[in-house]
Design a protein around this motif. Structure first.
Motif, PDB file in Angstrom:
ATOM      1  N   ALA A  89      28.145   7.220  79.426  1.00  9.12           N
ATOM      2  CA  ALA A  89      28.760   6.422  80.487  1.00  9.12           C
ATOM      3  C   ALA A  89      29.341   7.313  81.587  1.00  9.12           C
ATOM      4  O   ALA A  89      29.248   6.990  82.772  1.00  9.12           O
ATOM      5  CB  ALA A  89      29.847   5.521  79.901  1.00  9.12           C
ATOM      6  N   VAL A  90      29.935   8.450  81.199  1.00  5.19           N
ATOM      7  CA  VAL A  90      30.491   9.364  82.203  1.00  5.19           C
ATOM      8  C   VAL A  90      29.398   9.905  83.103  1.00  5.19           C
ATOM      9  O   VAL A  90      29.532   9.951  84.333  1.00  5.19           O
ATOM     10  CB  VAL A  90      31.257  10.512  81.517  1.00  5.19           C
ATOM     11  CG1 VAL A  90      31.581  11.620  82.519  1.00  5.19           C
ATOM     12  CG2 VAL A  90      32.548   9.995  80.906  1.00  5.19           C
ATOM     13  N   VAL A  91      28.279  10.329  82.500  1.00  2.11           N
ATOM     14  CA  VAL A  91      27.166  10.875  83.282  1.00  2.11           C
ATOM     15  C   VAL A  91      26.633   9.832  84.259  1.00  2.11           C
ATOM     16  O   VAL A  91      26.415  10.118  85.449  1.00  2.11           O
ATOM     17  CB  VAL A  91      26.046  11.375  82.350  1.00  2.11           C
ATOM     18  CG1 VAL A  91      24.832  11.824  83.158  1.00  2.11           C
ATOM     19  CG2 VAL A  91      26.548  12.518  81.476  1.00  2.11           C
ATOM     20  N   LEU A  92      26.440   8.598  83.789  1.00  2.68           N
ATOM     21  CA  LEU A  92      25.907   7.549  84.655  1.00  2.68           C
ATOM     22  C   LEU A  92      26.871   7.205  85.786  1.00  2.68           C
ATOM     23  O   LEU A  92      26.459   6.982  86.926  1.00  2.68           O
ATOM     24  CB  LEU A  92      25.601   6.305  83.821  1.00  2.68           C
ATOM     25  CG  LEU A  92      24.454   6.433  82.814  1.00  2.68           C
ATOM     26  CD1 LEU A  92      24.262   5.133  82.050  1.00  2.68           C
ATOM     27  CD2 LEU A  92      23.154   6.820  83.524  1.00  2.68           C
ATOM     28  N   LEU A  93      28.165   7.161  85.470  1.00  2.00           N
ATOM     29  CA  LEU A  93      29.149   6.830  86.509  1.00  2.00           C
ATOM     30  C   LEU A  93      29.221   7.908  87.584  1.00  2.00           C
ATOM     31  O   LEU A  93      29.419   7.600  88.765  1.00  2.00           O
ATOM     32  CB  LEU A  93      30.523   6.632  85.877  1.00  2.00           C
ATOM     33  CG  LEU A  93      30.917   5.203  85.534  1.00  2.00           C
ATOM     34  CD1 LEU A  93      32.318   5.168  84.955  1.00  2.00           C
ATOM     35  CD2 LEU A  93      30.849   4.308  86.767  1.00  2.00           C
ATOM     36  N   ARG A  94      29.083   9.159  87.192  1.00  2.00           N
ATOM     37  CA  ARG A  94      29.111  10.235  88.186  1.00  2.00           C
ATOM     38  C   ARG A  94      27.945  10.098  89.166  1.00  2.00           C
ATOM     39  O   ARG A  94      28.083  10.412  90.359  1.00  2.00           O
ATOM     40  CB  ARG A  94      29.049  11.597  87.496  1.00  2.00           C
ATOM     41  CG  ARG A  94      30.326  12.011  86.783  1.00  2.00           C
ATOM     42  CD  ARG A  94      31.447  12.358  87.780  1.00  2.00           C
ATOM     43  NE  ARG A  94      32.597  12.905  87.075  1.00  2.00           N
ATOM     44  CZ  ARG A  94      32.810  14.195  86.908  1.00  2.00           C
ATOM     45  NH1 ARG A  94      31.954  15.081  87.391  1.00  2.00           N
ATOM     46  NH2 ARG A  94      33.876  14.616  86.264  1.00  2.00           N
ATOM     47  N   ARG A  95      26.803   9.624  88.661  1.00  2.00           N
ATOM     48  CA  ARG A  95      25.640   9.442  89.538  1.00  2.00           C
ATOM     49  C   ARG A  95      25.748   8.156  90.351  1.00  2.00           C
ATOM     50  O   ARG A  95      25.429   8.117  91.533  1.00  2.00           O
ATOM     51  CB  ARG A  95      24.348   9.424  88.706  1.00  2.00           C
ATOM     52  CG  ARG A  95      23.977  10.778  88.116  1.00  2.00           C
ATOM     53  CD  ARG A  95      22.658  10.720  87.376  1.00  2.00           C
ATOM     54  NE  ARG A  95      22.241  12.038  86.921  1.00  2.00           N
ATOM     55  CZ  ARG A  95      21.552  12.907  87.653  1.00  2.00           C
ATOM     56  NH1 ARG A  95      21.219  12.588  88.892  1.00  2.00           N
ATOM     57  NH2 ARG A  95      21.205  14.080  87.156  1.00  2.00           N
ATOM     58  N   ARG A  96      26.214   7.087  89.703  1.00  2.00           N
ATOM     59  CA  ARG A  96      26.250   5.772  90.336  1.00  2.00           C
ATOM     60  C   ARG A  96      27.364   5.658  91.357  1.00  2.00           C
ATOM     61  O   ARG A  96      27.200   5.058  92.418  1.00  2.00           O
ATOM     62  CB  ARG A  96      26.418   4.691  89.269  1.00  2.00           C
ATOM     63  CG  ARG A  96      26.411   3.271  89.806  1.00  2.00           C
ATOM     64  CD  ARG A  96      26.768   2.289  88.702  1.00  2.00           C
ATOM     65  NE  ARG A  96      25.848   2.403  87.583  1.00  2.00           N
ATOM     66  CZ  ARG A  96      26.040   1.826  86.401  1.00  2.00           C
ATOM     67  NH1 ARG A  96      27.140   1.120  86.182  1.00  2.00           N
ATOM     68  NH2 ARG A  96      25.156   1.954  85.434  1.00  2.00           N
ATOM     69  N   ASN A  97      28.522   6.214  91.040  1.00  2.00           N
ATOM     70  CA  ASN A  97      29.688   6.054  91.906  1.00  2.00           C
ATOM     71  C   ASN A  97      30.508   7.345  91.906  1.00  2.00           C
ATOM     72  O   ASN A  97      31.603   7.393  91.358  1.00  2.00           O
ATOM     73  CB  ASN A  97      30.534   4.872  91.416  1.00  2.00           C
ATOM     74  CG  ASN A  97      31.477   4.363  92.485  1.00  2.00           C
ATOM     75  OD1 ASN A  97      31.695   5.031  93.499  1.00  2.00           O
ATOM     76  ND2 ASN A  97      32.049   3.201  92.268  1.00  2.00           N
ATOM     77  N   PRO A  98      29.978   8.394  92.534  1.00  2.00           N
ATOM     78  CA  PRO A  98      30.648   9.694  92.462  1.00  2.00           C
ATOM     79  C   PRO A  98      31.991   9.744  93.188  1.00  2.00           C
ATOM     80  O   PRO A  98      32.812  10.602  92.895  1.00  2.00           O
ATOM     81  CB  PRO A  98      29.638  10.648  93.119  1.00  2.00           C
ATOM     82  CG  PRO A  98      28.821   9.762  94.011  1.00  2.00           C
ATOM     83  CD  PRO A  98      28.724   8.441  93.302  1.00  2.00           C
ATOM     84  N   ASP A  99      32.226   8.834  94.138  1.00  2.00           N
ATOM     85  CA  ASP A  99      33.447   8.879  94.939  1.00  2.00           C
ATOM     86  C   ASP A  99      34.538   7.953  94.421  1.00  2.00           C
ATOM     87  O   ASP A  99      35.595   7.830  95.048  1.00  2.00           O
ATOM     88  CB  ASP A  99      33.125   8.519  96.395  1.00  2.00           C
ATOM     89  CG  ASP A  99      32.124   9.494  97.010  1.00  2.00           C
ATOM     90  OD1 ASP A  99      32.225  10.700  96.710  1.00  2.00           O
ATOM     91  OD2 ASP A  99      31.251   9.042  97.772  1.00  2.00           O
TER      92      ASP A  99
END
Length: 460
Positions: free
Chosen positions: A382-392
């Motif tokens: 989930a952390v990896v996906l969130l960094r890509r999906r919503n990095p800001d």
């Protein structure tokens, strides 16, 4: 008189940083050292010290991911809430079902160990023990493990009083068990023999890995603070700190106690008892019954604290799942006066009490480990996906070296999953199949996701 229990309701924000940290320490510290060490040492030998480090590093990868997500999504559902917001409802259900296995079964396992220490304390102080028929589950010489069921019921009574009261009692118990472990180390090191660590890997690297997989059970609980997101005063700031701080404290104590225990007693003598540290003091140190009695008192308090805090976490996870419609609404009804989900507390505690009374410790510990490792793996993803999906997106804590560390967390969880036995995998497969049936028959029909008039589930 009007019914004080209304459908739904909000939990009360009463916990600060140290209460959250000690919630996680209370849920973690004691489980592996006081209960599972005797089960794990015969698998690894002296390398069990390395097993603790390996399990701790694996837990650290996941703890960093938990810390990032806890600051972003401060709900009461732990990794269930995180996967719901990032990976969707079906994956969240799988994660929640794993958490039910992790938390519920681990409470039962610790309750079994609690009964062992109560028996040892009775023997040391009064020279009597409970009959096997009433202190051991079927298949291990008993009929019903009454002490294990009793401590679950006692924890239920405390939890029904409210989160603030439960937190105060937990702080006291954590202080007692830390003192007991420090006392154990001080005494055990007087009988330390460096030769007990030679050879360090008598059962090979495979034995060390198997020991780490079993001991991962002892790190369950560092994420307990994440189940208190809706009862934390400042969740974005305090949850990440509490998770990491609790894991560092617990790992340091685990390694210290393991070194002291193995140094005082050869690893071949660890098999056959859950009350391992008491056995070390009796067999290796000697000196009368004073130290074993004090250690047993500390162990009883320690395992009581774990039962209380992990049982708390299980109830909050089902609370979150119920608000999403995936389990019946009775689990999210909050009592207006106490701010506690009373029916949820009673139902969960009753189920755990039955489990603790009927199932042996070894089976419970391995079943808990596999559910935990799956849930932790999903959090890292989930952390990896969130960094890509919503990095800001705002983050009060960021995992360093992402995505490397979260991916290492996934790999480490996978490595230890492969070290678990075939019987554990078969049982886990049956559990997951049952969970999917429940989701298809109930969760999909009652889910609040997309229901007209229902607010859209927040995602990040």
């Amino acid at each position: 008189m009007a019914d004080a229990t209304a459908p739904g309701g909000a939990l009360r924000r009463t916990m600060g940083l140290w209460q959250l940290t000690l919630l996680s320490v209370g849920a973690t510290l004691g489980t592996g050292i006081f209960v599972v060490l005797g089960e794990a040492v015969p698998k690894a030998g002296p390398a069990i010290v390395v097993s603790f480090v390996l399990a701790g590093v694996t837990a650290l990868f996941s703890a960093l991911s938990y810390a990032e997500l806890a600051g972003m999504i401060p709900g009461s559902g732990s990794s269930y809430s995180y996967t719901y917001a990032t990976l969707g409802e079906l994956v969240a259900w799988v994660c929640g079902w794993c958490l039910i296995l992790e938390y519920g079964v681990s409470v039962a396992a610790v309750a079994v160990g609690w009964g062992q220490y109560v028996n040892e304390l009775l023997d040391l102080v009064f020279g009597v023990t409970l009959p096997a028929s009433l202190s051991a589950p079927p298949g291990t010489g008993g009929v019903l493990n009454v002490p294990a069921a009793a401590i679950v019921v006692l924890a239920m009574v405390v939890l029904l009083r409210g989160a603030r009261e439960s937190a105060v009692i937990n702080v006291i118990m954590v202080a007692v068990k830390i003192a007991a472990l420090v006392m154990f180390c001080a005494v055990a090191f007087t009988a330390f023999h460096a030769g007990n660590f030679q050879p360090l890997f008598p059962l090979g690297a495979a034995g060390m890995s198997a020991g780490a997989a079993s001991l991962f059970f002892s790190y369950i609980g560092f994420d307990a603070a994440s189940t208190a997101g809706e009862e934390a005063k400042n969740p974005q700031r305090d949850l990440p700190r509490a998770i990491i701080l609790s894991l560092v404290l617990v790992t340091a104590l685990y390694v210290l106690v393991a070194v002291a225990a193995l140094g005082a007693m050869p690893w071949q003598k660890f098999a056959g008892t859950e009350a391992t540290l008491g056995e070390v003091l009796v067999r290796a140190v000697g000196g009368g019954t004073l130290w074993p009695v004090l250690l047993s008192v500390g162990a009883v308090v320690a395992t009581t604290s774990v039962v209380l805090t992990v049982q708390y976490g299980q109830i909050r996870i089902l609370f979150s799942m119920s608000r999403d419609g995936l389990v019946p609404p009775v689990f999210s009804r909050v009592h207006a006066q106490s701010g506690v989900p009373r029916a949820n507390t009673v139902i969960v505690s009753s189920f755990i009490a039955v489990l603790a009374a009927l199932v042996p410790l070894g089976s419970l510990a391995d079943a808990t480990s596999i559910g935990t490792l799956f849930a932790f793996g999903l959090v890292n993803i989930a952390v990896v996906l969130l960094r890509r999906r919503n990095p800001d997106a705002p983050r009060s804590f960021r995992v360093p070296l992402s995505p490397l560390l979260p991916l290492l967390g996934v790999a480490a969880c996978g490595y230890m999953l492969c070290s678990l036995g075939a019987d554990t995998w078969i049982a886990f497969g049956a559990w997951m199949a049952a969970g999917l049936v429940v989701y298809w028959l109930y969760g999909m029909k009652h889910s609040t996701l997309g229901r007209p008039g229902t607010p859209v589930k927040e995602t990040v």
